[in-house]
Design a protein around this motif. Sequence first.
Motif, PDB file in Angstrom:
ATOM      1  N   VAL A 235       0.810  -1.217   0.000  1.00  0.00           N
ATOM      2  CA  VAL A 235       0.000   0.000   0.000  1.00  0.00           C
ATOM      3  C   VAL A 235       0.847   1.273   0.000  1.00  0.00           C
ATOM      4  N   ARG A 236       2.103   1.203   0.386  1.00  0.00           N
ATOM      5  CA  ARG A 236       2.867   2.428   0.650  1.00  0.00           C
ATOM      6  C   ARG A 236       3.042   3.309  -0.574  1.00  0.00           C
ATOM      7  N   ASN A 237       2.922   2.760  -1.788  1.00  0.00           N
ATOM      8  CA  ASN A 237       3.071   3.555  -3.014  1.00  0.00           C
ATOM      9  C   ASN A 237       1.741   3.834  -3.709  1.00  0.00           C
ATOM     10  N   ARG A 242       0.794   8.733  -1.502  1.00  0.00           N
ATOM     11  CA  ARG A 242       1.637   9.772  -2.103  1.00  0.00           C
ATOM     12  C   ARG A 242       1.010  11.147  -1.936  1.00  0.00           C
ATOM     13  N   ALA A 243      -0.301  11.216  -2.079  1.00  0.00           N
ATOM     14  CA  ALA A 243      -0.977  12.503  -1.896  1.00  0.00           C
ATOM     15  C   ALA A 243      -0.822  13.003  -0.469  1.00  0.00           C
ATOM     16  N   ALA A 244      -0.914  12.105   0.503  1.00  0.00           N
ATOM     17  CA  ALA A 244      -0.745  12.506   1.896  1.00  0.00           C
ATOM     18  C   ALA A 244       0.663  13.027   2.139  1.00  0.00           C
ATOM     19  N   ARG A 245       1.667  12.363   1.544  1.00  0.00           N
ATOM     20  CA  ARG A 245       3.043  12.852   1.683  1.00  0.00           C
ATOM     21  C   ARG A 245       3.188  14.236   1.052  1.00  0.00           C
ATOM     22  N   ALA A 246       2.589  14.407  -0.116  1.00  0.00           N
ATOM     23  CA  ALA A 246       2.698  15.699  -0.801  1.00  0.00           C
ATOM     24  C   ALA A 246       2.048  16.820   0.005  1.00  0.00           C
ATOM     25  N   LEU A 247       1.032  16.496   0.767  1.00  0.00           N
ATOM     26  CA  LEU A 247       0.362  17.500   1.593  1.00  0.00           C
ATOM     27  C   LEU A 247       1.087  17.758   2.908  1.00  0.00           C
ATOM     28  N   ASN A 251       4.939  10.801   8.646  1.00  0.00           N
ATOM     29  CA  ASN A 251       4.983   9.351   8.409  1.00  0.00           C
ATOM     30  C   ASN A 251       4.144   8.579   9.420  1.00  0.00           C
ATOM     31  N   THR A 252       4.215   8.999  10.683  1.00  0.00           N
ATOM     32  CA  THR A 252       3.433   8.294  11.708  1.00  0.00           C
ATOM     33  C   THR A 252       1.943   8.377  11.420  1.00  0.00           C
ATOM     34  N   MET A 253       1.462   9.543  11.024  1.00  0.00           N
ATOM     35  CA  MET A 253       0.043   9.705  10.718  1.00  0.00           C
ATOM     36  C   MET A 253      -0.357   8.856   9.519  1.00  0.00           C
ATOM     37  N   ILE A 254       0.496   8.834   8.508  1.00  0.00           N
ATOM     38  CA  ILE A 254       0.185   8.027   7.318  1.00  0.00           C
ATOM     39  C   ILE A 254       0.153   6.551   7.668  1.00  0.00           C
ATOM     40  N   MET A 255       1.104   6.096   8.470  1.00  0.00           N
ATOM     41  CA  MET A 255       1.209   4.676   8.792  1.00  0.00           C
ATOM     42  C   MET A 255       0.007   4.188   9.588  1.00  0.00           C
ATOM     43  N   PHE A 256      -0.353   4.919  10.618  1.00  0.00           N
ATOM     44  CA  PHE A 256      -1.339   4.394  11.564  1.00  0.00           C
ATOM     45  C   PHE A 256      -2.758   4.918  11.333  1.00  0.00           C
ATOM     46  N   ARG A 257      -2.915   5.900  10.463  1.00  0.00           N
ATOM     47  CA  ARG A 257      -4.266   6.385  10.188  1.00  0.00           C
ATOM     48  C   ARG A 257      -4.750   6.008   8.800  1.00  0.00           C
TER      49      ARG A 257
END
Length: 348
Positions: A235-237, A242-247, A251-257
């Motif tokens: 799922v990481r790609n 990617r949109a969440a990273r761009a915003l 990393n912690t929020m992306i991983m666990f939410r």
Amino acid sequence: MPEKFLFFRISPLTRRRLMNFRANRRGYWSLWIFLALFVISLFAEFIANDKPLILRYEGRFYFPVLVEYPETTFGGFLPTEADYRDPEVIELIEEKGWMLWPPVPYSYDTINYDLKVPAPAPPSGDNWLGTDDQGRDVVARLIYGFRISVLFGLVLTVLSSIIGIIAGAVQGYFGGWVDLLFQRFIEIWSGLPILYLLIILASVVEPNFWWLLGLMLLFSWMALVGVVRAEFLRVRNFDYVRAARALGVGNTMIMFRHILPNAMVATLTFLPFILNGSITTLTALDFLGFGLPPGSPSLGELLNQGKNNLQAPWLGITAFMVLAVMLSLLIFIGEAVRDAFDPRKTET
């Protein structure tokens, strides 16, 4: 019912999963049977105890199952806690009151000194499933042993799942050298001989519930790492990550939410089987003599007594039947959970 009166709303996906779980009748009823047995075992002191539930003496009520009373309270001479099975204490109390005993008037460590045959005694009206080789009631030890086994398995499953999910999430999300080094560490760690470590440490430290829990936690956390790692690698790609990273999302929020909810589907299907394995591990250690301290109520210790006392088949048969029923119920529950989260069945 209006939505303002609802404490929570169930999504259509969750509703379908619950329906799929209920559709597996064997797993559905196994869940209720297991919960009933577990809840009953939580009140073991009120079911099997060598102290009365309620005692009335000289117009006052006492609750020996909850509070310790000295023998002098009931007209005795000793300042220590009253032995309610002592004929003299019973006579003192019954002269001016009465006692209400639990269904099984024995605790897990109560020795029945009134046996008419040498221990282990066969089943009788006094001891429904007989006694072990020390004269202790088998029913009482089963109730307390069941509770310890399930509680040990639940605590170990929860803690090991938390550690395993975090480890798998870190591996799968970052990948690269983090994943490579972590995988080599897991390969080495999983190859350590757990039983030999237990034997060595048991000769240094007296094992107890928390000691065993901590030691088993060192190795049991690896059960879910592979499942969570594979889901995070997949799922990481994805575009939404990617949109969440761009915003600028961390990393912690992306991983666990954002990613973890996708991995929880596979994780939840494994939990009943991990619980099953945790209970089996404790039983095996108790059977080998490297588990709970001597005298503790344990299904594995009862199995060991059945092995050492072949002339008393009720010991081995009783422990085997309890373990077989308990583990079978957990397996059936796991199958129902697997069906509930099966994506091929969510459209039914």
